[in-house]
Design a protein around this motif. Structure first.
Motif, mmCIF file in Angstrom:
data_model
loop_
_atom_site.group_PDB
_atom_site.id
_atom_site.type_symbol
_atom_site.label_atom_id
_atom_site.label_comp_id
_atom_site.label_asym_id
_atom_site.label_seq_id
_atom_site.Cartn_x
_atom_site.Cartn_y
_atom_site.Cartn_z
ATOM 1 N N MET A 16 13.805 -123.149 -13.317
ATOM 2 C CA MET A 16 13.402 -121.758 -13.114
ATOM 3 C C MET A 16 13.506 -120.949 -14.405
ATOM 4 O O MET A 16 13.013 -119.832 -14.487
ATOM 5 N N GLN A 17 14.182 -121.532 -15.380
ATOM 6 C CA GLN A 17 14.282 -120.853 -16.674
ATOM 7 C C GLN A 17 12.900 -120.698 -17.306
ATOM 8 O O GLN A 17 12.673 -119.818 -18.103
ATOM 9 N N TYR A 18 12.025 -121.612 -16.967
ATOM 10 C CA TYR A 18 10.683 -121.558 -17.542
ATOM 11 C C TYR A 18 9.712 -121.300 -16.403
ATOM 12 O O TYR A 18 9.028 -122.205 -15.945
ATOM 13 N N LYS A 19 9.688 -120.057 -15.930
ATOM 14 C CA LYS A 19 8.941 -119.763 -14.708
ATOM 15 C C LYS A 19 7.454 -120.018 -14.864
ATOM 16 O O LYS A 19 6.820 -120.606 -13.996
ATOM 17 N N LEU A 24 2.631 -122.904 -13.447
ATOM 18 C CA LEU A 24 1.408 -123.547 -13.921
ATOM 19 C C LEU A 24 1.397 -125.026 -13.542
ATOM 20 O O LEU A 24 0.372 -125.570 -13.133
ATOM 21 N N ASN A 25 2.562 -125.633 -13.678
ATOM 22 C CA ASN A 25 2.695 -127.033 -13.350
ATOM 23 C C ASN A 25 2.380 -127.304 -11.897
ATOM 24 O O ASN A 25 1.628 -128.211 -11.558
ATOM 25 N N ILE A 26 2.957 -126.469 -11.029
ATOM 26 C CA ILE A 26 2.699 -126.623 -9.602
ATOM 27 C C ILE A 26 1.220 -126.464 -9.317
ATOM 28 O O ILE A 26 0.597 -127.261 -8.616
ATOM 29 N N PHE A 27 0.637 -125.424 -9.947
ATOM 30 C CA PHE A 27 -0.777 -125.144 -9.747
ATOM 31 C C PHE A 27 -1.620 -126.347 -10.186
ATOM 32 O O PHE A 27 -2.503 -126.812 -9.465
ATOM 33 N N ALA A 28 -1.308 -126.865 -11.386
ATOM 34 C CA ALA A 28 -2.056 -128.006 -11.911
ATOM 35 C C ALA A 28 -1.972 -129.195 -10.959
ATOM 36 O O ALA A 28 -2.952 -129.892 -10.709
ATOM 37 N N ARG A 29 -0.770 -129.399 -10.416
ATOM 38 C CA ARG A 29 -0.582 -130.530 -9.493
ATOM 39 C C ARG A 29 -1.451 -130.377 -8.255
ATOM 40 O O ARG A 29 -2.009 -131.340 -7.751
ATOM 41 N N ALA A 113 8.184 -129.379 -9.779
ATOM 42 C CA ALA A 113 6.764 -129.073 -9.895
ATOM 43 C C ALA A 113 5.922 -130.085 -9.123
ATOM 44 O O ALA A 113 4.825 -129.775 -8.670
ATOM 45 N N ARG A 114 6.473 -131.306 -8.972
ATOM 46 C CA ARG A 114 5.712 -132.338 -8.253
ATOM 47 C C ARG A 114 5.522 -131.972 -6.785
ATOM 48 O O ARG A 114 4.715 -132.564 -6.095
ATOM 49 N N LEU A 115 6.310 -131.015 -6.337
ATOM 50 C CA LEU A 115 6.179 -130.612 -4.937
ATOM 51 C C LEU A 115 4.826 -129.975 -4.679
ATOM 52 O O LEU A 115 4.409 -129.841 -3.530
#
Lengths: 258, 264
Positions: A16-19, A24-29, A113-115
């Protein structure tokens, strides 16, 4: 278990330190995951069914495999990046802490983020479950739950095997990706469509088909024997050789230190 | 008490040669070279001692430390720390030791240091009262008050090292292994770290095994020196004795002369 939750909290906090990166990661996934579904869908624009399975039935498969993979990738991330833990000496630190080695590797890394992929799988389930023509009774629901849970365990075992290989060599580990990431890609369709040879391999050697193809037959009432309902449980046996192999690797590591 | 008897350790290292042809050949048959990391290492360290473990790079210092920590198993010989064989009773053993690797962090990088401390407390099952006592004491002696609220990644090296040392002492270990704890630190931080280690030893009787290349560390901290070279213990004696031998020379020069004498 309580300690696992503590690790869970610290991992979550770290990420969460890098919100922005995290979101973005979640979105990309999610986008990536939908591309997978689109692939299946385009296929069905040309053919009405694949080996006797309709689109919603295949998507049921896709969702099961994707969800199992996402779960194990999220929580078994420590094994996925295990070569790095060995390389930078973090594994030495694990060995000087008074807790189980496997537990610590498991708890050391979680990739939330893989979620994002999980979100996609839920969407696909929402479409596939009512449209697949499955007559949903309690045993079918249980079968589906078993498929996802045991699938996650099989992928988890594969990650452990991958990590165990890292004890022996640092090169050429990519071949394991055929089974992990490849398993997920191929798992968009019932594993049987790749022919008997592949199906046999995925039944007796690396039991990916045990949590996907056989119980699917039960869901679709193509096979009525309860044995097909419980094949995912048989797949759990794969954890044993995976664990044994990891112990073997650990023994070697302790005698060679590399 | 730490007892090492006739410890031997050999590594098999793949020979690598330059050139494409050789690299292809290496795919099929590799030549191995046996490296004797430790040969016949013997020593005893009593409770409460502070020992400086010195030797040039590649002499076998880390290998010995790793064996005493239970990370590595030796080929032969016996090693007991407080009556336990480290690699056989790993969990029970590591509960009683603290390890600081100067070059590697044990803190969780992106969260405040205090979060790491709390997780370590739970890993070692330190009870709340003892944890609080230890934390208060460490915070005061190492001046960690504000630092612990900062994520580890934003600390200076000196601040981080103080936190690393604190993290290794939260569970009140009987033995503390310090692998180059002052590497890269500025003068002020070095002195602070040394003072703290001395105090920890004096007040808690913690056994300290220190590897370092910084002879001032040795001078400030240890009474006894173990010199290792090419995998063998070459010298086991007191610092004073060594100084007498060197006469007017500085400790650094004495050690350099020793390295030369033993051709290591």
């Amino acid at each position: 278990m309580k300690l696992y939750l503590k690790y869970f909290a610290i991992n979550l906090k770290s990420q969460m330190q890098y919100k922005a990166t995290f979101l973005l990661n979640i979105f990309a996934r999610i986008v990536l995951a939908f591309a997978t579904v689109a692939g299946v869908w385009f296929m069905f624009l040309r053919f009405n069914e694949v080996e006797g399975f309709t689109l919603p039935q295949v998507l049921l498969c896709t969702a099961v495999t994707t969800m199992s993979f996402a779960l194990s990738e999220t929580f078994a991330r420590g094994f996925d990046i295990f070569p790095r833990l060995l390389g930078n000496g973090q594994f030495d630190r694990i060995l000087v802490r008074p807790r189980g080695v496997i537990f610590q590797v498991l708890a050391s890394q979680m990739e939330f983020a893989r979620l994002g992929i999980l979100v996609q799988a839920v969407f696909v389930f929402c479409y596939a479950i009512p449209n697949s023509g499955v007559h949903w009774t309690w045993d079918k629901v249980l079968t589906l739950v078993l498929m996802v849970a045991c699938g996650a365990a099989v992928f988890f075992s594969l990650f452990i095997v991958y990590a165990a290989f890292a004890f022996f060599t640092t090169e050429g580990l990519e071949f394991m990706n055929i089974l992990t990431h490849g398993g997920r890609e191929f798992g968009r369709y019932p594993y049987a469509i790749y022919g008997n040879g592949v199906l046999r391999f995925l039944t007796f050697v690396v039991p990916l088909a045990l949590f996907q193809y056989y119980p699917l037959l039960y869901l679709l009432e193509k096979e009525r024997s309860v044995l097909y309902m419980f094949t995912p449980l048989i797949a759990l046996l794969f954890l044993l050789p995976a664990y044994g192999f990891f112990r073997l690797g650990l023994r070697r590591f302790k005698s060679t230190g590399s | 008490m730490i007892v090492l008897e006739n410890i031997n350790k050999t590594f098999r290292v793949a020979k690598r040669q330059a050139g494409f042809g050789r690299a292809v050949k290496a795919l099929f048959s590799r030549e191995y070279e046996l490296v004797h990391a430790l040969s016949d290492v013997n020593f005893k360290i009593h409770d409460g001692e502070m020992v400086g473990y010195i030797g040039p790079n590649g002499a076998g210092k880390s290998t010995t430390i790793k064996i005493m920590c239970g990370i590595l198993t030796p080929d032969s010989g016996s090693c007991e720390v407080d009556g336990r064989v480290p690699w056989k009773e790993r969990v029970a053993h590591v509960r009683e030791i603290g390890v600081v690797f100067g070059q590697r962090s044990q803190l969780w990088w992106d969260v405040p240091v205090i979060d790491s401390f709390e997780l370590i407390r739970d890993i070692y099952k330190v009870d709340q009262k003892r944890y609080k006592n230890n934390l208060d004491e460490l915070t005061e002696l190492l001046d960690l008050g504000e630092i612990v609220k900062t994520p580890a990644r934003s600390l200076s090296l000196g601040q981080r090292m103080r936190c690393e040392i604190a993290a290794s002492l939260l569970h009140s270990p009987r033995t503390l292994f310090l692998d180059e704890p002052t590497i890269g630190l500025d003068a002020v931080s070095k002195i602070a770290v040394r003072q703290f280690i001395r105090k920890q030893n004096a007040e808690h009787g913690t056994t300290v095994i220190l590897t370092t290349h910084d002879m001032q560390d040795i001078e400030a901290l240890t009474e006894r020196i173990l010199l290792i070279g090419k995998g063998q213990i070459l010298l086991d004696g007191s610092l004073d004795e060594l100084k007498r031998r060197g006469g007017e020379q500085k400790i650094e020069e004495i050690v350099a002369a020793l390295y030369k004498e033993y051709q290591i």
